[in-house]
Motif scaffolding. Sequence first.
Motif, PDB file in Angstrom:
ATOM      1  N   ALA A 244     -45.103  30.287 -36.542  1.00 15.91           N
ATOM      2  CA  ALA A 244     -44.857  28.854 -36.302  1.00 15.91           C
ATOM      3  C   ALA A 244     -43.434  28.633 -35.801  1.00 15.91           C
ATOM      4  O   ALA A 244     -43.198  27.872 -34.856  1.00 15.91           O
ATOM      5  CB  ALA A 244     -45.106  28.065 -37.583  1.00 15.91           C
ATOM      6  N   HIS A 245     -42.476  29.307 -36.423  1.00 20.46           N
ATOM      7  CA  HIS A 245     -41.070  29.208 -36.018  1.00 20.46           C
ATOM      8  C   HIS A 245     -40.899  29.615 -34.561  1.00 20.46           C
ATOM      9  O   HIS A 245     -40.226  28.922 -33.776  1.00 20.46           O
ATOM     10  CB  HIS A 245     -40.224  30.090 -36.943  1.00 20.46           C
ATOM     11  N   ALA A 246     -41.508  30.735 -34.176  1.00 17.48           N
ATOM     12  CA  ALA A 246     -41.388  31.225 -32.800  1.00 17.48           C
ATOM     13  C   ALA A 246     -42.028  30.254 -31.811  1.00 17.48           C
ATOM     14  O   ALA A 246     -41.498  30.040 -30.709  1.00 17.48           O
ATOM     15  CB  ALA A 246     -42.036  32.601 -32.680  1.00 17.48           C
ATOM     16  N   ALA A 247     -43.148  29.641 -32.194  1.00 18.37           N
ATOM     17  CA  ALA A 247     -43.816  28.683 -31.309  1.00 18.37           C
ATOM     18  C   ALA A 247     -42.945  27.453 -31.087  1.00 18.37           C
ATOM     19  O   ALA A 247     -42.872  26.923 -29.974  1.00 18.37           O
ATOM     20  CB  ALA A 247     -45.167  28.277 -31.901  1.00 18.37           C
ATOM     21  N   GLY A 248     -42.273  26.994 -32.132  1.00 19.64           N
ATOM     22  CA  GLY A 248     -41.369  25.856 -31.985  1.00 19.64           C
ATOM     23  C   GLY A 248     -40.199  26.174 -31.082  1.00 19.64           C
ATOM     24  O   GLY A 248     -39.807  25.359 -30.230  1.00 19.64           O
ATOM     25  N   ALA A 249     -39.619  27.364 -31.255  1.00 13.66           N
ATOM     26  CA  ALA A 249     -38.492  27.769 -30.420  1.00 13.66           C
ATOM     27  C   ALA A 249     -38.903  27.878 -28.960  1.00 13.66           C
ATOM     28  O   ALA A 249     -38.174  27.453 -28.052  1.00 13.66           O
ATOM     29  CB  ALA A 249     -37.923  29.099 -30.924  1.00 13.66           C
ATOM     30  N   GLU A 250     -40.088  28.445 -28.711  1.00 16.86           N
ATOM     31  CA  GLU A 250     -40.573  28.602 -27.338  1.00 16.86           C
ATOM     32  C   GLU A 250     -40.790  27.234 -26.679  1.00 16.86           C
ATOM     33  O   GLU A 250     -40.408  27.022 -25.523  1.00 16.86           O
ATOM     34  CB  GLU A 250     -41.880  29.396 -27.344  1.00 16.86           C
ATOM     35  N   ALA A 251     -41.398  26.308 -27.397  1.00 17.15           N
ATOM     36  CA  ALA A 251     -41.632  24.969 -26.844  1.00 17.15           C
ATOM     37  C   ALA A 251     -40.310  24.277 -26.519  1.00 17.15           C
ATOM     38  O   ALA A 251     -40.181  23.609 -25.484  1.00 17.15           O
ATOM     39  CB  ALA A 251     -42.448  24.131 -27.829  1.00 17.15           C
ATOM     40  N   MET A 252     -39.317  24.439 -27.388  1.00 15.19           N
ATOM     41  CA  MET A 252     -38.026  23.791 -27.161  1.00 15.19           C
ATOM     42  C   MET A 252     -37.311  24.414 -25.971  1.00 15.19           C
ATOM     43  O   MET A 252     -36.704  23.697 -25.172  1.00 15.19           O
ATOM     44  CB  MET A 252     -37.176  23.900 -28.432  1.00 15.19           C
TER      45      MET A 252
END
Length: 310
Positions: free
Chosen positions: A269-277
Amino acid sequence: MTTIRDSGSGFATRSNETAIESTQFASANAAGVVLALGGGFSRGFAHLGVLEVLVQERIPIAGIVGTSIGSLLGAAFADGIPLQELCDLGRRVRIRDFIRFRRSQPEAHSAEVHSNDRIGQFVRESFRSRRVEELAIPMAIVTTDVDTCGPYVFTSGPLDVAIRASCAFPGLFEPVQYEGRTLADGCIVAPVPTVTAARMNAGCVLGVAVNSGVGSAAFAGNIARESKRIFETSRGKEFSSSWTRNADIMLEPEVQQIDWNDFTRVDEAHAAGAEAMRRALPCLRELLARRSDRNSAGATLGYSENRLVS
């Protein structure tokens, strides 16, 4: 997925989400970004990835508005708890860690729900701030007033009570009583609290939605029944569309594959948020630059007018 609103237009009408506030908003830095962090239980750890990229890129955060897990993680960040420490906590936590088993009603036919006192205990033991207004970053915490099916927004008051109320998902956790009100999860009326964020600051509103598909088969029995009852009661208020219209940028990290209570996938989840940002960074920088240019032009005009008057 990233959605960008036309930054040249004014904010959309916000009459669909008229919030009761515990006090007026603290002033925020209009040059920065105001985050609207939505609910989604374990999926909400995508918010930490978004925050991490903003910190790394030195983009100022002027304010944070949180619903449910967004209120907990947003307030923790605003209190100065390191992001790595919050990620470590997420890897260790299980949904049972936040549940204290007891019935909300003594009747034999009553559905079993649980207290989320342990969330309040975590806030009291881990946070330096005791009140919402003491946080280092201006913060608003959105809850649902069960009696009116409208939002109740904390911008001051006891931090543990505000977060507990915002995380009290109906049918899973007991509502929280506060000053004569019965408060429940803010997701009911504000899945992503962009309306409140837009009122908090004239700068860029960045929404983060992680809740798509949470209300699936995983939400069974009394959880689904209770949330359905409240949603049906509030249907006429048309809350659902307003939160998308009030964001300058809306992020939707790819977390749909993560079950609402699966805290073993926090890193994902953390990685997905970073990628979207990271994908949205060029758009965000452009919006902030435009706002800064407009503010500078307005300040120059005001200075010239003052000189003429004097």
